[in-house]
Design an enzyme around this catalytic site. Structure first.
Site, PDB file in Angstrom:
ATOM      1  N   ASP B  11       0.355  -1.341   0.023  1.00  0.00           N
ATOM      2  CA  ASP B  11      -0.128   0.274   0.027  1.00  0.00           C
ATOM      3  C   ASP B  11       0.870   1.052  -0.528  1.00  0.00           C
ATOM      4  O   ASP B  11       1.486   1.563   0.806  1.00  0.00           O
ATOM      5  CB  ASP B  11      -0.907   0.508   1.092  1.00  0.00           C
ATOM      6  CG  ASP B  11      -1.835  -1.132   1.341  1.00  0.00           C
ATOM      7  OD1 ASP B  11      -2.252  -1.476   0.095  1.00  0.00           O
ATOM      8  OD2 ASP B  11      -2.546  -0.908   2.392  1.00  0.00           O
ATOM      9  N   ASP B 130     -13.133  -6.362  -5.046  1.00  0.00           N
ATOM     10  CA  ASP B 130     -13.731  -6.358  -4.176  1.00  0.00           C
ATOM     11  C   ASP B 130     -15.385  -6.742  -3.718  1.00  0.00           C
ATOM     12  O   ASP B 130     -16.115  -6.440  -4.358  1.00  0.00           O
ATOM     13  CB  ASP B 130     -13.665  -5.038  -3.284  1.00  0.00           C
ATOM     14  CG  ASP B 130     -12.249  -4.774  -3.386  1.00  0.00           C
ATOM     15  OD1 ASP B 130     -11.494  -5.207  -3.831  1.00  0.00           O
ATOM     16  OD2 ASP B 130     -12.444  -3.502  -3.496  1.00  0.00           O
TER      17      ASP B 130
END
Lengths: 196, 251
Positions: B11, B130
């Site tokens: 990230d 997702d």
């Protein structure tokens, strides 16, 4: 390493930055150019390509490179789509290639996932491009179309059957895999090319 | 034989890795380039950088980071997060990213997948999805899983394939962060429906989970973050284990 003026043909098709960086890691500053005079006077030439075949051919024709490239006398290395465009024809949008290799490019069948994406081995190595590389070495590949094995095959890979993952005819070399993204062994292949 | 891929995910916020990276022998665990090189040396097959910068300035910083990664790392990498236009993709590919990943923008404008794969080629367009189960139905979620849609996961991945994506990165939000294993039933169902590679994401906790997602989930690649960042799973050991279980893997 030999004294090299290395030119990467910059015709607007693909990730040439990675190739340039890969040579920089070997200590060689590659020139990016689509200028015919610059390309003709190079010691070594990289013919890259990522993306779709017919639009890449259109770009080559626009700059007259489709005439120049097959006439080159110095070592030329086509990478990925670059290798495929050096062939006679590709099924990708029924596109006529540069015809250096008398080879047709076909699409993988739906028996396998398309594109092939990831690391696969190269075998039956038959060129000084692979000096120091042992068979079963893993290289990174991303492609939906492939060259059938033929007289010019210098490396083979298995996916949906055995196909030619590298070709050579005289001063023309082509690799389906991405040496610039294949770790240290990929770097060795680029170094071998510079030493041809 | 084409091998299964192990993909650490980093990230990135304003050009730095965030969310806890805890390698004891790294002086600066926040530097994405150092971390990326370390993973490449350990045998990672690919890397994913997820840009979570909130500002335009942060994204520009990320582009510079991508350039530095491309300069120093010799394995392929994907960049995702906040990408919503052709020019976003162009900028990242020019910096040396091999693939880009789109998520919410693809759901909002499915034609973006078509446009991007026509312009840049399928091979560099990953669509991240997702999803979680709501009343026994797998539904696609947006904005990091915070916004529910009524889109069925399996219908969506079929459309994504038809529109020319080269790969699916499927994160099960029911599994993400649990360390209880990947969503193998959903993954295996997906693998029967579509013919492009699938990356499993969410749920990695131990080595058996990776074996299971390749064998039971029929995944082509497995992505994880914390188990790698905190050294809970060592990539060379993981790959030996996979090989010992007859899974095609690059050692």
């Amino acid at each position: 390493m030999k004294n090299n003026k290395l030119v990467i043909i910059d015709y607007g098709a693909g990730n040439i930055k990675s190739i340039q960086f890969a040579f920089k890691r070997l200590g060689v500053d590659a020139i990016l150019s689509n200028n015919i005079d610059v390309i003709k006077t190079a010691d070594k030439i990289i013919f890259p390509g990522v993306g779709e075949a017919s639009s890449a051919m259109k770009k080559l024709k626009k700059s007259g490179l489709h005439i120049i490239i097959p006439q080159l006398k110095q070592p030329v290395l086509g990478i990925c789509l670059g290798m495929q465009l050096l062939c006679k024809h590709t099924e990708e949008n029924d596109t006529k290639g540069l015809g250096v290799f008398n080879v047709n490019i076909k699409r993988f069948s739906n028996r396998v996932k398309v594109p092939q994406m990831g690391w696969n081995t190269i075998n039956n190595l038959k060129s000084n491009l692979f000096n120091g590389i042992t068979p079963e070495t893993y290289m990174y590949l991303v492609h939906s179309y492939y060259a059938e094995t033929n007289d010019y095959t210098i490396a083979e890979t298995s996916y949906d059957g055995v196909y030619a993952s590298a070709l050579q005819k005289n001063n023309f070399y082509g690799v389906q895999f991405h040496p610039e993204k294949s770790g240290d062994v990929g770097a060795l292949i680029l170094k071998n090319f510079l030493n041809l | 034989m084409l091998t299964k891929r192990i993909i650490p995910c980093l990230d990135i916020k304003n050009g730095r890795t965030v969310k806890g990276v805890n390698f004891v022998d790294l002086i600066d665990a926040g530097d994405p380039v150092t971390l990326a090189k370390k993973y490449a040396d350990m045998g990672a097959d690919e890397l994913v950088f997820l840009d979570i910068s909130a500002t335009l300035e942060g994204r520009k910083t990320t582009q510079n980071m991508v350039l530095k990664v491309a300069e120093q790392v010799n394995i392929p990498f994907t960049v995702g997060g906040g990408i919503s236009s052709i020019s976003d993709v162009e900028a990242l590919l020019k910096c040396g990213a091999d693939k880009i990943s789109i998520n919410s923008s693809a759901v909002k404008r499915p034609e973006l997948i078509t446009q991007l794969s026509n312009k840049f080629g399928s091979q560099c367009i990953t669509v991240a999805v997702d999803a979680k189960q709501v009343n026994n139905k797998w539904l696609v979620h947006l904005a990091g899983g915070t916004i529910a849609t009524d889109i069925n996961l399996f219908d969506w991945v079929k459309e994504v394939e038809q529109r020319g994506a080269g790969e699916i990165l499927f994160t099960s939000m029911d599994h993400d962060g649990t360390k209880n294993g990947f969503a193998n039933t959903a993954l295996a169902h997906m693998a029967n429906l579509i013919n492009i590679p699938i990356i499993a994401s969410g749920g990695a906790g131990n080595m058996q989970h990776f074996i299971d997602t390749f064998k039971i989930g029929k995944s082509d690649a497995a992505l994880a973050a914390s188990v790698f960042h905190f050294g809970e799973i060592d990539i060379p050991n993981l790959k030996q284990q996979l090989k010992a279980n007859n899974i095609a893997i690059r050692i």
